[in-house]
Design a protein around this motif. Structure first.
Motif, mmCIF file in Angstrom:
data_model
loop_
_atom_site.group_PDB
_atom_site.id
_atom_site.type_symbol
_atom_site.label_atom_id
_atom_site.label_comp_id
_atom_site.label_asym_id
_atom_site.label_seq_id
_atom_site.Cartn_x
_atom_site.Cartn_y
_atom_site.Cartn_z
ATOM 1 N N ARG A 90 0.812 -1.136 0.068
ATOM 2 C CA ARG A 90 -0.114 0.180 0.002
ATOM 3 C C ARG A 90 0.769 1.242 -0.083
ATOM 4 O O ARG A 90 0.793 2.229 -0.682
ATOM 5 N N SER A 91 1.878 1.207 0.874
ATOM 6 C CA SER A 91 2.725 2.686 1.037
ATOM 7 C C SER A 91 3.459 2.544 -0.397
ATOM 8 O O SER A 91 3.492 3.981 -0.985
ATOM 9 N N GLU A 92 4.040 1.606 -0.827
ATOM 10 C CA GLU A 92 4.835 1.743 -2.289
ATOM 11 C C GLU A 92 3.951 2.277 -3.482
ATOM 12 O O GLU A 92 4.294 3.204 -4.184
ATOM 13 N N ILE A 93 2.433 1.855 -3.450
ATOM 14 C CA ILE A 93 1.668 2.089 -4.404
ATOM 15 C C ILE A 93 1.097 3.695 -4.010
ATOM 16 O O ILE A 93 1.224 4.602 -5.000
ATOM 17 N N ALA A 94 0.789 3.957 -2.984
ATOM 18 C CA ALA A 94 0.238 5.056 -2.531
ATOM 19 C C ALA A 94 1.019 6.406 -2.817
ATOM 20 O O ALA A 94 0.832 7.487 -3.378
ATOM 21 N N PHE A 95 2.543 6.115 -2.617
ATOM 22 C CA PHE A 95 3.425 7.077 -2.624
ATOM 23 C C PHE A 95 4.316 6.845 -4.235
ATOM 24 O O PHE A 95 5.559 7.095 -4.317
ATOM 25 N N GLY A 96 3.655 6.274 -4.986
ATOM 26 C CA GLY A 96 4.154 6.010 -6.380
ATOM 27 C C GLY A 96 4.600 7.180 -7.168
ATOM 28 O O GLY A 96 5.656 7.196 -7.822
ATOM 29 N N LYS A 97 3.989 8.292 -6.991
ATOM 30 C CA LYS A 97 4.368 9.539 -7.519
ATOM 31 C C LYS A 97 5.768 10.144 -7.208
ATOM 32 O O LYS A 97 6.825 10.337 -7.711
ATOM 33 N N GLU A 98 5.867 10.096 -5.658
ATOM 34 C CA GLU A 98 7.124 10.715 -4.969
ATOM 35 C C GLU A 98 8.139 9.667 -5.424
ATOM 36 O O GLU A 98 9.252 10.239 -5.555
ATOM 37 N N ASN A 99 7.806 8.325 -5.515
ATOM 38 C CA ASN A 99 8.827 7.152 -5.685
ATOM 39 C C ASN A 99 9.364 6.981 -7.038
ATOM 40 O O ASN A 99 10.226 6.080 -7.321
ATOM 41 N N ARG A 100 8.439 7.650 -8.046
ATOM 42 C CA ARG A 100 8.553 7.108 -9.477
ATOM 43 C C ARG A 100 8.232 6.045 -9.701
ATOM 44 O O ARG A 100 9.246 5.261 -10.321
ATOM 45 N N HIS A 101 7.388 5.294 -9.196
ATOM 46 C CA HIS A 101 7.124 3.981 -9.202
ATOM 47 C C HIS A 101 6.052 3.632 -10.000
ATOM 48 O O HIS A 101 4.808 4.080 -9.964
ATOM 49 N N TYR A 102 6.093 2.503 -10.974
ATOM 50 C CA TYR A 102 5.065 2.281 -12.205
ATOM 51 C C TYR A 102 3.824 1.861 -11.655
ATOM 52 O O TYR A 102 2.982 1.745 -12.205
ATOM 53 N N ARG A 103 3.880 0.967 -10.113
ATOM 54 C CA ARG A 103 2.713 0.322 -9.735
ATOM 55 C C ARG A 103 1.413 1.031 -9.695
ATOM 56 O O ARG A 103 0.455 0.734 -9.977
ATOM 57 N N LEU A 104 1.880 2.302 -9.221
ATOM 58 C CA LEU A 104 0.575 3.149 -9.156
ATOM 59 C C LEU A 104 -0.426 3.526 -10.347
ATOM 60 O O LEU A 104 -1.632 3.051 -10.234
ATOM 61 N N LYS A 105 0.280 3.457 -11.361
ATOM 62 C CA LYS A 105 -0.413 3.860 -12.692
ATOM 63 C C LYS A 105 -1.242 2.692 -13.064
ATOM 64 O O LYS A 105 -2.325 2.574 -13.420
ATOM 65 N N ASN A 106 -0.526 1.407 -12.780
ATOM 66 C CA ASN A 106 -1.174 -0.071 -12.957
ATOM 67 C C ASN A 106 -2.401 -0.117 -12.229
ATOM 68 O O ASN A 106 -3.586 -0.698 -12.756
ATOM 69 N N TYR A 107 -2.326 0.087 -10.771
ATOM 70 C CA TYR A 107 -3.421 -0.074 -9.860
ATOM 71 C C TYR A 107 -4.553 0.881 -10.291
ATOM 72 O O TYR A 107 -5.639 0.508 -9.888
ATOM 73 N N LEU A 108 -4.315 2.192 -10.820
ATOM 74 C CA LEU A 108 -5.402 3.025 -11.242
ATOM 75 C C LEU A 108 -6.060 2.433 -12.488
ATOM 76 O O LEU A 108 -7.292 2.779 -12.512
ATOM 77 N N GLU A 109 -5.342 1.882 -13.454
ATOM 78 C CA GLU A 109 -6.015 1.609 -14.656
ATOM 79 C C GLU A 109 -6.372 0.265 -14.870
ATOM 80 O O GLU A 109 -7.089 0.202 -15.953
ATOM 81 N N ARG A 110 -5.674 -0.742 -14.217
ATOM 82 C CA ARG A 110 -5.998 -2.319 -14.503
ATOM 83 C C ARG A 110 -6.605 -3.104 -13.543
ATOM 84 O O ARG A 110 -6.471 -2.471 -12.175
ATOM 85 N N ASN A 111 -7.228 -3.908 -13.902
ATOM 86 C CA ASN A 111 -7.735 -4.998 -12.767
ATOM 87 C C ASN A 111 -7.434 -6.466 -13.476
ATOM 88 O O ASN A 111 -7.911 -6.936 -14.289
ATOM 89 N N CYS A 112 -6.180 -7.089 -12.506
ATOM 90 C CA CYS A 112 -5.798 -8.189 -13.136
ATOM 91 C C CYS A 112 -4.971 -8.845 -12.269
ATOM 92 O O CYS A 112 -4.542 -8.158 -11.038
ATOM 93 N N GLU A 113 -4.466 -9.901 -12.412
ATOM 94 C CA GLU A 113 -3.511 -10.640 -11.829
ATOM 95 C C GLU A 113 -1.902 -10.323 -12.240
ATOM 96 O O GLU A 113 -1.566 -10.776 -13.205
#
Length: 414
Positions: free
Chosen positions: A167-190
């Motif tokens: 949760r922290s890695e994803i929620a602070f994805g903009k600050e950490n420049r981490h790609y998971r945030l975009k994926n969790y916003l736009e996709r629903n999958c394994e």
């Protein structure tokens, strides 16, 4: 392994995973030379270049464009550790350029991309290896040996998961420049299936006498990230009001041509402890990572019908008895990185290149495991079961290519 040659690696992507592999493993491997560093962020390039200069005493080329390395005769291996969406396109370009491909894990965005990976390999015969470190875990290797020796009997069912509170890695994805945030916003999958499916696929001989045939995925509602952001990042109005498409729990059921079932779970946005949930069920025994327990079908088995606690952590004893040769030999190399798994998979990659061995985790494994993401997305979106492509085009029934190195995961190598 030849000592007169080094594997010359260009790394594409120096975020958390890429830089971690570089810092903990690669700069300390004597048979590796880091000749190239690529990232879209200049500060990451500078940091990685300085590390290589300090430890390896050479200055790698730094660039923001990975294509600079495709025509560089000083590069042997293109190592892809960037955001998931770039993996397959970079791998295809590298194969066409004749560069050995070492690719970090992640799911595919389309089945067509997986076919593109396979088709390019079959056209070029340039080796591809997926860097799935969990195939080299202590207990995954123990279970592999136990399966090969028939301890489980006929294997009927397997389970695994990526149970990791991100949760922290994803929620602070903009600050950490981490790609998971975009994926969790736009996709629903394994979206991250290979840690669990890789070891299971090797145990079940997938693509080598066995085949995935059908997949069905289910999603829960998405609540975890929203609540975490409200409690920990309430000033980020954009995220507070965002609607995350990614469900908190994704459950995927895969069937094999032999009638076995596999259940894998993505569980990354609710509070929990880490686990890969690795489980093997056979007619004679079972292994469960949770509680690290081996259960054998013996005359005493009814003693544990309702109280398994005496068996908890007996996996330690079985890991000594059934320690895989790869794990036994790990003392010859560095043990750093996820308990030694990273070192093993990286040494497997380097051995495959230097000795010309067929990779232990090959392009067909890569396409098959990565395809789960795209197939699960379709299954969830349309509420259907989907057929699983045969990326070997029938070769699974009689494969001739096999890894002959010390890191081989195949049945034929003792």
């Amino acid at each position: 392994m030849r000592i007169d040659k080094k594997a010359k690696i260009a790394m594409i992507g120096l975020g958390g995973r890429g830089f971690g592999l570089l810092r903990i493993n690669l700069v300390h491997m004597p048979n590796v030379e880091i000749v190239g560093i690529c990232d879209v962020y200049q500060d990451r390039i500078d940091k990685a270049v300085e590390l290589v200069k300090k430890v390896k005493k050479n200055t790698p080329k730094g660039t923001t464009n990975y294509k600079d390395f495709l025509t560089d005769e000083n590069v042997d291996i293109i190592m892809i550790t960037c955001a998931w969406e770039g993996h397959i396109d970079i791998a295809v370009d590298a194969m066409k350029a004749g560069k050995f491909v070492a690719m970090e894990v992640g799911g595919a965005y389309s089945v067509e991309d997986c076919w593109k990976l396979v088709d390019t390999y079959e056209q070029t015969k340039t080796p591809v290896m997926l860097l799935e470190n969990c195939c080299y875990g202590k207990y995954e290797l123990m279970a592999l040996r136990m399966a090969r020796e028939g301890i489980f009997g006929d294997i009927v069912h397997a389970e695994g998961g990526y149970h990791h509170d991100l949760r922290s890695e994803i929620a602070f994805g903009k600050e950490n420049r981490h790609y998971r945030l975009k994926n969790y916003l736009e996709r629903n999958c394994e979206n991250y299936p290979t840690h669990e499916i890789g070891p299971i696929a090797k145990i079940l001989d997938i693509n080598r006498g066995n085949l995935f045939t059908k997949l069905t995925s289910f999603t829960s509602v998405s609540k975890g990230l929203h609540e975490f952001i409200l409690n920990n990042k309430a000033d980020d109005k954009e995220l507070v009001n965002a609607e995350f498409k990614q469900g908190d729990i994704i459950t995927t059921i895969i069937e094999t041509i032999k009638g076995q079932t596999i259940v894998i779970t993505l569980d990354t946005t609710l509070p929990r402890v880490y686990s890969r949930g690795f489980t093997i069920r056979g007619t004679k025994a079972m292994y469960s990572e949770d509680n690290n327990m081996v259960f054998l079908d013996t005359k005493k088995f009814k003693l544990f019908d309702f109280n398994s606690r005496p068996l908890w952590n007996n996996g330690v004893k079985f890991a000594r008895k059934y320690s895989h040769r790869i794990w036994k030999n790990r003392g010859k190399i560095a043990k750093a990185g996820h308990g030694g798994m990273d070192s093993l998979v990286l040494n497997a990659m380097v051995e495959a290149f230097l000795e010309g061995y067929y990779p232990p985790i090959d392009v067909f494994d890569t396409a098959t495991w990565m395809a789960i993401t795209a197939l699960s997305e379709k299954s969830i979106r349309e509420s259907i079961s989907v057929e699983f492509p045969d990326f070997t085009r029938g070769k699974w029934q009689n494969r001739e290519d096999i890894c002959l190195g010390q890191y081989s995961l195949e049945r034929e190598v003792k």
